[in-house]
Motif scaffolding. Sequence first.
Motif, PDB file in Angstrom:
ATOM      1  N   ALA A 175      63.747  38.197  13.211  1.00 46.22           N
ATOM      2  CA  ALA A 175      63.676  37.947  14.654  1.00 46.22           C
ATOM      3  C   ALA A 175      64.832  38.633  15.380  1.00 46.22           C
ATOM      4  O   ALA A 175      64.663  39.191  16.476  1.00 46.22           O
ATOM      5  N   PHE A 176      66.003  38.636  14.760  1.00 48.99           N
ATOM      6  CA  PHE A 176      67.164  39.301  15.338  1.00 48.99           C
ATOM      7  C   PHE A 176      66.932  40.806  15.442  1.00 48.99           C
ATOM      8  O   PHE A 176      67.206  41.423  16.479  1.00 48.99           O
ATOM      9  N   LEU A 177      66.412  41.400  14.373  1.00 47.23           N
ATOM     10  CA  LEU A 177      66.150  42.841  14.385  1.00 47.23           C
ATOM     11  C   LEU A 177      65.123  43.199  15.452  1.00 47.23           C
ATOM     12  O   LEU A 177      65.255  44.205  16.159  1.00 47.23           O
ATOM     13  N   GLY A 178      64.085  42.368  15.582  1.00 48.33           N
ATOM     14  CA  GLY A 178      63.071  42.617  16.599  1.00 48.33           C
ATOM     15  C   GLY A 178      63.631  42.522  18.007  1.00 48.33           C
ATOM     16  O   GLY A 178      63.326  43.358  18.864  1.00 48.33           O
ATOM     17  N   ALA A 179      64.464  41.503  18.245  1.00 55.74           N
ATOM     18  CA  ALA A 179      65.071  41.352  19.568  1.00 55.74           C
ATOM     19  C   ALA A 179      66.022  42.507  19.856  1.00 55.74           C
ATOM     20  O   ALA A 179      66.108  42.992  20.991  1.00 55.74           O
ATOM     21  N   SER A 180      66.727  42.963  18.838  1.00 53.85           N
ATOM     22  CA  SER A 180      67.648  44.083  19.017  1.00 53.85           C
ATOM     23  C   SER A 180      66.880  45.349  19.396  1.00 53.85           C
ATOM     24  O   SER A 180      67.236  46.041  20.354  1.00 53.85           O
ATOM     25  N   ARG A 181      65.811  45.646  18.650  1.00 52.34           N
ATOM     26  CA  ARG A 181      65.010  46.845  18.941  1.00 52.34           C
ATOM     27  C   ARG A 181      64.426  46.786  20.355  1.00 52.34           C
ATOM     28  O   ARG A 181      64.351  47.794  21.057  1.00 52.34           O
ATOM     29  N   GLY A 182      63.980  45.603  20.737  1.00 48.70           N
ATOM     30  CA  GLY A 182      63.313  45.452  22.032  1.00 48.70           C
ATOM     31  C   GLY A 182      64.262  45.283  23.199  1.00 48.70           C
ATOM     32  O   GLY A 182      63.809  45.100  24.335  1.00 48.70           O
ATOM     33  N   GLY A 183      65.571  45.307  22.960  1.00 48.81           N
ATOM     34  CA  GLY A 183      66.519  45.148  24.053  1.00 48.81           C
ATOM     35  C   GLY A 183      66.509  43.760  24.663  1.00 48.81           C
ATOM     36  O   GLY A 183      66.821  43.582  25.846  1.00 48.81           O
ATOM     37  N   ASP A 184      66.148  42.763  23.856  1.00 49.03           N
ATOM     38  CA  ASP A 184      66.008  41.386  24.351  1.00 49.03           C
ATOM     39  C   ASP A 184      67.342  40.653  24.217  1.00 49.03           C
ATOM     40  O   ASP A 184      67.600  39.959  23.234  1.00 49.03           O
ATOM     41  N   PHE A 185      68.208  40.788  25.231  1.00 53.26           N
ATOM     42  CA  PHE A 185      69.533  40.170  25.203  1.00 53.26           C
ATOM     43  C   PHE A 185      69.431  38.652  25.065  1.00 53.26           C
ATOM     44  O   PHE A 185      70.125  38.034  24.240  1.00 53.26           O
ATOM     45  N   GLU A 186      68.582  38.034  25.863  1.00 53.63           N
ATOM     46  CA  GLU A 186      68.452  36.567  25.827  1.00 53.63           C
ATOM     47  C   GLU A 186      67.912  36.110  24.479  1.00 53.63           C
ATOM     48  O   GLU A 186      68.327  35.075  23.948  1.00 53.63           O
ATOM     49  N   GLY A 187      66.968  36.885  23.930  1.00 52.92           N
ATOM     50  CA  GLY A 187      66.438  36.526  22.621  1.00 52.92           C
ATOM     51  C   GLY A 187      67.506  36.572  21.549  1.00 52.92           C
ATOM     52  O   GLY A 187      67.553  35.717  20.655  1.00 52.92           O
ATOM     53  N   PHE A 219      76.445  44.072  21.961  1.00 52.55           N
ATOM     54  CA  PHE A 219      76.651  45.157  21.006  1.00 52.55           C
ATOM     55  C   PHE A 219      75.332  45.604  20.386  1.00 52.55           C
ATOM     56  O   PHE A 219      75.105  46.799  20.172  1.00 52.55           O
ATOM     57  N   PHE A 220      74.441  44.647  20.071  1.00 53.42           N
ATOM     58  CA  PHE A 220      73.208  44.971  19.351  1.00 53.42           C
ATOM     59  C   PHE A 220      71.999  45.187  20.260  1.00 53.42           C
ATOM     60  O   PHE A 220      70.946  45.608  19.773  1.00 53.42           O
ATOM     61  N   THR A 221      72.102  44.897  21.538  1.00 52.66           N
ATOM     62  CA  THR A 221      70.949  45.069  22.428  1.00 52.66           C
ATOM     63  C   THR A 221      70.506  46.533  22.454  1.00 52.66           C
ATOM     64  O   THR A 221      71.306  47.441  22.717  1.00 52.66           O
ATOM     65  N   GLY A 222      69.230  46.759  22.171  1.00 51.14           N
ATOM     66  CA  GLY A 222      68.669  48.099  22.188  1.00 51.14           C
ATOM     67  C   GLY A 222      68.925  48.904  20.936  1.00 51.14           C
ATOM     68  O   GLY A 222      68.542  50.075  20.863  1.00 51.14           O
ATOM     69  N   LYS A 223      69.529  48.303  19.940  1.00 50.15           N
ATOM     70  CA  LYS A 223      69.819  49.031  18.708  1.00 50.15           C
ATOM     71  C   LYS A 223      68.850  48.589  17.608  1.00 50.15           C
ATOM     72  O   LYS A 223      67.798  48.043  17.869  1.00 50.15           O
ATOM     73  N   ALA A 224      69.243  48.837  16.376  1.00 48.76           N
ATOM     74  CA  ALA A 224      68.436  48.474  15.197  1.00 48.76           C
ATOM     75  C   ALA A 224      67.092  49.182  15.157  1.00 48.76           C
ATOM     76  O   ALA A 224      66.167  48.733  14.478  1.00 48.76           O
ATOM     77  N   GLN A 225      66.967  50.304  15.894  1.00 51.78           N
ATOM     78  CA  GLN A 225      65.697  51.022  15.897  1.00 51.78           C
ATOM     79  C   GLN A 225      65.332  51.516  14.500  1.00 51.78           C
ATOM     80  O   GLN A 225      64.160  51.557  14.125  1.00 51.78           O
ATOM     81  N   ALA A 226      66.326  51.915  13.738  1.00 48.64           N
ATOM     82  CA  ALA A 226      66.066  52.467  12.406  1.00 48.64           C
ATOM     83  C   ALA A 226      66.368  51.474  11.292  1.00 48.64           C
ATOM     84  O   ALA A 226      66.394  51.845  10.121  1.00 48.64           O
ATOM     85  N   ALA A 227      66.590  50.208  11.638  1.00 50.48           N
ATOM     86  CA  ALA A 227      66.952  49.205  10.633  1.00 50.48           C
ATOM     87  C   ALA A 227      65.739  48.799   9.806  1.00 50.48           C
ATOM     88  O   ALA A 227      64.682  48.457  10.354  1.00 50.48           O
ATOM     89  N   MET A 228      65.894  48.854   8.501  1.00 49.94           N
ATOM     90  CA  MET A 228      64.824  48.442   7.587  1.00 49.94           C
ATOM     91  C   MET A 228      65.206  47.119   6.941  1.00 49.94           C
ATOM     92  O   MET A 228      66.307  46.975   6.399  1.00 49.94           O
ATOM     93  N   PRO A 229      64.315  46.118   7.004  1.00 47.71           N
ATOM     94  CA  PRO A 229      64.635  44.827   6.376  1.00 47.71           C
ATOM     95  C   PRO A 229      64.949  45.007   4.901  1.00 47.71           C
ATOM     96  O   PRO A 229      64.294  45.775   4.189  1.00 47.71           O
ATOM     97  N   ALA A 230      65.972  44.303   4.447  1.00 45.50           N
ATOM     98  CA  ALA A 230      66.404  44.432   3.053  1.00 45.50           C
ATOM     99  C   ALA A 230      67.171  43.179   2.659  1.00 45.50           C
ATOM    100  O   ALA A 230      67.576  42.379   3.517  1.00 45.50           O
ATOM    101  N   THR A 231      67.337  43.003   1.374  1.00 47.07           N
ATOM    102  CA  THR A 231      68.307  42.017   0.892  1.00 47.07           C
ATOM    103  C   THR A 231      69.517  42.805   0.399  1.00 47.07           C
ATOM    104  O   THR A 231      69.376  43.811  -0.287  1.00 47.07           O
ATOM    105  N   ILE A 232      70.699  42.334   0.767  1.00 46.50           N
ATOM    106  CA  ILE A 232      71.954  42.981   0.416  1.00 46.50           C
ATOM    107  C   ILE A 232      72.730  42.007  -0.460  1.00 46.50           C
ATOM    108  O   ILE A 232      73.184  40.973   0.016  1.00 46.50           O
ATOM    109  N   ASP A 233      72.838  42.323  -1.748  1.00 44.45           N
ATOM    110  CA  ASP A 233      73.475  41.404  -2.692  1.00 44.45           C
ATOM    111  C   ASP A 233      72.847  40.016  -2.608  1.00 44.45           C
ATOM    112  O   ASP A 233      73.520  38.990  -2.647  1.00 44.45           O
ATOM    113  N   GLY A 234      71.514  40.004  -2.455  1.00 51.28           N
ATOM    114  CA  GLY A 234      70.795  38.742  -2.446  1.00 51.28           C
ATOM    115  C   GLY A 234      70.782  38.015  -1.122  1.00 51.28           C
ATOM    116  O   GLY A 234      70.192  36.938  -1.015  1.00 51.28           O
ATOM    117  N   VAL A 235      71.413  38.583  -0.095  1.00 52.97           N
ATOM    118  CA  VAL A 235      71.507  37.952   1.216  1.00 52.97           C
ATOM    119  C   VAL A 235      70.600  38.691   2.193  1.00 52.97           C
ATOM    120  O   VAL A 235      70.478  39.922   2.137  1.00 52.97           O
TER     121      VAL A 235
END
Length: 278
Positions: A175-187, A219-235
Motif C-alpha cells: 500500500a505504501f509503494l502504491g501511494a508513493s507511485r501515485g503521489g498520494d501524500f495523505e495516503g 520524501f516518498f511522494t511521487g517516487k517508487a516508480q521502479a520499486a519492485m516488491p521483495a523480501t529483504i533478509d526476510g523482511v
Amino acid sequence: MGDELLAAEFEANRGRLRGVAYRMLGSAAEADDAVQETWLRLNRTGGDTVDNLPAWLTTVIGRVCLDMLRSRAARREEPPPDSDLQALDDPERDALLADSLGAALLVVLETLTPAERLAFVLHDLFAVSFEEISVVVGRSPAAARQLASRARRRVQGGSPHGAADAARQREIVDAFLGASRGGDFEGLLTLLDPDVVVRMDDVEPRPRSGGGAEWVARFFTGKAQAAMPATIDGVAGALVQKPHGQRLALCFTVAGDRIIAIDVIRNPDESIVIELLN
C-alpha cells in the motif's frame, strides 16, 4: 590533552555511553561498570592519539560490553534484575523507560548472541556505521550488517510493540509503494507512524536521513516508480533498480499497522538476501 579537558570531554559523552551500555547489558549497575572501565582506558591513553573521541569511546564501550556479555554467557548467568534502574538519576531513568526501544525490548535482546546484540544496538539504536561496528566485532562491514539484520528479524518477531505478521507487513508495504507511485501524500501519512524514521546505510558521502511522518511522506511522494516488491533478509521491502546497474534495497519495519522505520541500503552485496515477488 590535559586531565581536566579529558575529563570534561568524557563527561560530555557519558550519557550516550551509558545508554549504549544499558541496552547492551540490561543492567544499570553493569552499565555503570562498563562506563567506568571505558573512562579508565581513555585515561590510560591520555587522549592525545584519539582523533575522533566520540567514535573511539563508542568502540571501546562496545568492546567492553561485548566482553561482559560473553563472560556472562560462559558462566550461564542471567542479567541482574532490572530493579537496579533505581540507581540511575531520575531524568535518565525516565528517558530509558519512555524509550520505545527501552527496557521492554531487553527481554527480546537477551535471545540474541552478543555480537548480534551489539550490532543491532549500535546500528539501529545509535546510528553507528557498520564500518565502525566491524572494528568492534572483528568482522567485515558486510558481516556486521548481516549480524544486525539477523538481530532485527528476531527482534521484530518478538517485539513487545505488536509487530505485524508477514502477510500484514506485505499488505502495508505494498500500500505504501502504491501511494508513493501515485503521489498520494495523505495516503502515505495514514501508513506511517508519527515518529517513523528513514535510515540510509553505507553511502559516502552519507545522504540525509530523516524522521517524522510528514518528512517521510514528502520524501516518498511521487517516487517508487521502479520499486519492485521483495523480501529483504526476510523482511517486507522493495528493490529499486537504478541506471548504470545501481540498486536500492528498502527494508520496512511495521508495528501496529504502521511503518515505524525504513532502512535504505545502496548496492546491497551478497550478504543481503533478496527475493523478488511476483
